[in-house]
Write a protein that holds these residues in place. Structure first.
Motif, PDB file in Angstrom:
ATOM      1  N   ASN A 161       0.818  -1.215   0.000  1.00 13.14           N
ATOM      2  CA  ASN A 161       0.000   0.000   0.000  1.00 13.14           C
ATOM      3  C   ASN A 161       0.851   1.264   0.000  1.00 13.14           C
ATOM      4  N   THR A 208      -1.098   3.878  -1.827  1.00 14.65           N
ATOM      5  CA  THR A 208      -1.879   3.449  -2.982  1.00 14.65           C
ATOM      6  C   THR A 208      -2.880   2.395  -2.529  1.00 14.65           C
ATOM      7  N   THR A 224      -8.575   2.433  -8.803  1.00 15.64           N
ATOM      8  CA  THR A 224      -7.479   1.536  -8.460  1.00 15.64           C
ATOM      9  C   THR A 224      -6.846   0.836  -9.656  1.00 15.64           C
ATOM     10  N   LYS A 268      -2.731  -1.683  -9.326  1.00 14.50           N
ATOM     11  CA  LYS A 268      -1.718  -0.903  -8.616  1.00 14.50           C
ATOM     12  C   LYS A 268      -1.271  -1.603  -7.342  1.00 14.50           C
ATOM     13  N   GLY A 269       0.000  -1.483  -7.039  1.00 18.18           N
ATOM     14  CA  GLY A 269       0.524  -1.954  -5.766  1.00 18.18           C
ATOM     15  C   GLY A 269       0.537  -3.450  -5.567  1.00 18.18           C
ATOM     16  N   CYS A 278       3.463   0.962 -11.966  1.00 14.67           N
ATOM     17  CA  CYS A 278       2.132   0.783 -11.379  1.00 14.67           C
ATOM     18  C   CYS A 278       2.168   0.008 -10.069  1.00 14.67           C
ATOM     19  N   PHE A 282       4.575   6.424  -7.595  1.00 11.75           N
ATOM     20  CA  PHE A 282       3.465   7.364  -7.818  1.00 11.75           C
ATOM     21  C   PHE A 282       4.036   8.698  -8.255  1.00 11.75           C
ATOM     22  N   THR A 292      -5.662   7.102 -12.174  1.00  9.94           N
ATOM     23  CA  THR A 292      -4.367   6.639 -12.644  1.00  9.94           C
ATOM     24  C   THR A 292      -4.507   6.254 -14.109  1.00  9.94           C
ATOM     25  N   PRO A 304       0.721   6.497 -11.846  1.00  9.57           N
ATOM     26  CA  PRO A 304      -0.148   6.278 -10.686  1.00  9.57           C
ATOM     27  C   PRO A 304      -0.330   7.537  -9.839  1.00  9.57           C
ATOM     28  N   ALA A 306      -1.481   8.932  -6.038  1.00 11.73           N
ATOM     29  CA  ALA A 306      -1.583   8.448  -4.656  1.00 11.73           C
ATOM     30  C   ALA A 306      -3.056   8.230  -4.330  1.00 11.73           C
ATOM     31  N   SER A 307      -3.351   7.183  -3.566  1.00 12.54           N
ATOM     32  CA  SER A 307      -4.751   6.910  -3.228  1.00 12.54           C
ATOM     33  C   SER A 307      -4.824   6.105  -1.939  1.00 12.54           C
ATOM     34  N   SER A 308      -5.947   6.220  -1.255  1.00  8.66           N
ATOM     35  CA  SER A 308      -6.141   5.489  -0.003  1.00  8.66           C
ATOM     36  C   SER A 308      -7.630   5.337   0.266  1.00  8.66           C
TER      37      SER A 308
END
Length: 373
Positions: A161, A208, A224, A268-269, A278, A282, A292, A304, A306-308
Motif C-alpha cells: 500500500n 496506494t 485503483t 496498482k501496488g 504501477c 506514484f 491513474t 499512478p 496516490a490513493s487510499s
C-alpha cells in the motif's frame, strides 16, 4: 377477602418505545465506533510510513544514498547482469532496515535460480539442489495499510500500500528519473544533498489502494486500475486533464481503456518487489485519490496517483521523517495545461507545473512550498 396484586409490566406501546430508543442509540453509536476504528487504522498506517522513511534514513547512513526505484546496480552485481535484476524495486533493498534481513537474504539466491519479482513458486538451485522459497510471496505488515482490506490469494506475489515518489513529470519505469526522490540506479541515486527544495518540503512515500487483477472492471470506491491510455506522448507533450476526465461518478472510471497488449487493468501496488511504475511508484500530478492513467503498457507507462481508503486524502511521509495527511483537494495547478516545452519533458529542471502537490513531489525544482495540514 383476599386481594390480588398484579405485578407491573410494560405495555406494548412502552416496549416499542424502548426498542425504538435502543435502535436510535445503536444507530448513533455505530458510526462513532467505525470512526474510532478508522482513526486507529489511519494511525497505524501513518506509523508504517514513518518506519519506512526512517528505514531510508538508515539506508542513507550506510550507503550515503537512498534506494533507487529501479535498475539498482547492486542487484546487477549480485545477479551477474542477468535474471531481470532491473525489475527489483526499492522495497527489496529496504528489507534489512525493517527487520526483514532473512527475507532479504533470499532474494539473490532466488533470482539466481530463475525467480523474478512477479513469481511466487519455489525454485531449485541447479548446482546444489537447494529449494528456495519465493521472498515475494511474503505478506509484510509494514507494507500494508489496515484500511485497505484487499484480499490477495496465498502463494502469489504480495502487494504494497506504500509507494515511492517518482516526481511530478511523467516517466516510464526505467527512464532516468531525477524529479522525485527515487531514481534509476544506473543514472545515479538521490541523497540528502540532492534535495535542494528541503527535506520538509519533499515527499518520500505515499499510499496506494491495491488494484484489481488484469481484466477486472473497476468497482471500488477509489480509482485503483491503470487502464486509460490517454495522456499525451511519452517524453513529450502531455495534458493531465485528459486523464482527469476519465474520473466518473462516485470515483469510478468513466472510460475503460486497454493497455498495448489488449488486456485491461494491471492492479496498482500488487507486487512489493517489482519496480514497475504501477506497482511501487506514484507521481504528484493528479491529486490524491485521482485517476491513474497509462500510455501503452500499463505496467511501465502508468502514471499512478496516490490513493487510499482514508476519508478525504492520503498519508504521506516526507524526507525529514515526518508524516502528514494530504488532502485530496490540495492545489494541483492547471491540469489543462499541455507540457510541450522542452520537447522532452524528462529533461525539465524548473518549478513544478502542478501547484503545491507538484512542488512537494519535485526535490530540486526551486519551490519552497510547505504543506500545512
Amino acid at each position: 377477602m383476599k386481594k390480588v396484586f398484579h405485578k407491573p409490566a410494560f405495555t406494548l406501546v412502552e416496549l416499542l418505545v424502548v426498542i425504538a430508543i435502543i435502535g436510535i442509540l445503536v444507530g448513533l453509536l455505530l458510526p462513532a465506533v467505525q470512526a474510532a476504528r478508522e482513526a486507529a487504522r489511519r494511525m497505524q498506517c501513518s506509523n508504517n510510513l514513518k518506519q519506512l522513511s526512517l528505514a531510508q534514513h538508515n539506508h542513507a547512513d550506510v550507503f550515503k544514498k537512498f534506494s533507487p526505484s529501479t535498475n539498482d546496480t547492486r542487484w546487477k552485481t549480485e545477479f551477474n547482469d542477468t535474471n531481470s535484476w532491473n525489475r527489483l524495486g526499492l522495497f527489496t533493498t529496504m528489507l534489512p532496515y525493517i527487520e526483514q534481513t532473512a527475507l532479504y537474504n533470499q532474494i539473490a539466491p532466488y533470482g539466481l535460480a530463475g525467480g523474478r519479482p512477479w513469481t511466487s513458486d519455489d525454485r531449485t538451485n541447479s548446482s546444489t539442489g537447494t529449494v528456495i522459497a519465493s521472498p515475494y510471496k511474503a505478506n509484510i505488515s509494514a507494507f500494508r495499510c489496515p484500511s485497505d482490506g484487499a484480499q490477495i490469494a496465498p502463494n502469489t506475489p504480495m502487494p504494497t500500500n506504500y509507494v515511492g515518489n517518482r516526481g511530478d513529470l511523467y516517466l516510464r519505469t526505467h527512464d532516468w528519473e531525477w524529479r522525485g526522490v527515487f531514481s534509476n540506479g544506473e543514472r545515479g541515486k538521490a541523497d540528502f544533498g540532492t534535495i535542494t527544495d528541503g527535506t520538509s518540503n519533499t515527499i518520500m512515500f505515499s499510499e496506494t489502494t491495491i488494484g484489481k487483477n488484469s481484466g477486472t472492471p473497476l468497482q471500488d470506491s477509489i480509482l485503483t486500475s491503470t487502464t486509460v491510455n490517454t495522456l499525451g506522448s511519452i517524453g513529450g507533450p502531455f495534458t493531465p486533464s485528459l486523464c482527469l476526465a476519465t474520473k466518473g461518478p462516485n470515483n469510478t472510471i468513466a472510460v475503460q481503456g486497454q493497455n498495448s497488449t489488449g488486456s485491461t487493468g494491471w492492479g496498482k501496488g500488487r507486487r512489493w518487489g517489482d519496480s514497475a511504475n504501477c506497482y511501487t511508484g506514484f507521481f504528484t500530478i493528479q491529486a490524491p485519490n485521482g485517476p491513474t492513467c497509462a500510455l501503452g503498457n500499463a505496467e511501465h507507462e502508468a502514471i499512478p496517483a496516490a490513493s487510499s481508503f482514508h476519508t478525504g486524502g492520503v498519508n504521506s511521509a516526507f524526507c525529514d521523517g515526518s508524516v502528514h495527511f494530504i488532502s485530496q483537494s490540495i492545489d494541483t495547478g492547471d491540469l489543462t495545461f499541455t507540457v510541450d516545452t522542452p520537447s522532452n519533458t524528462r529533461t525539465y529542471a524548473g518549478r513544478s507545473y502542478w501547484g503545491v502537490w507538484g512542488a512537494l513531489g519535485s526535490m530540486s525544482g526551486g519551490e519552497s512550498s510547505t504543506y500545512q495540514e
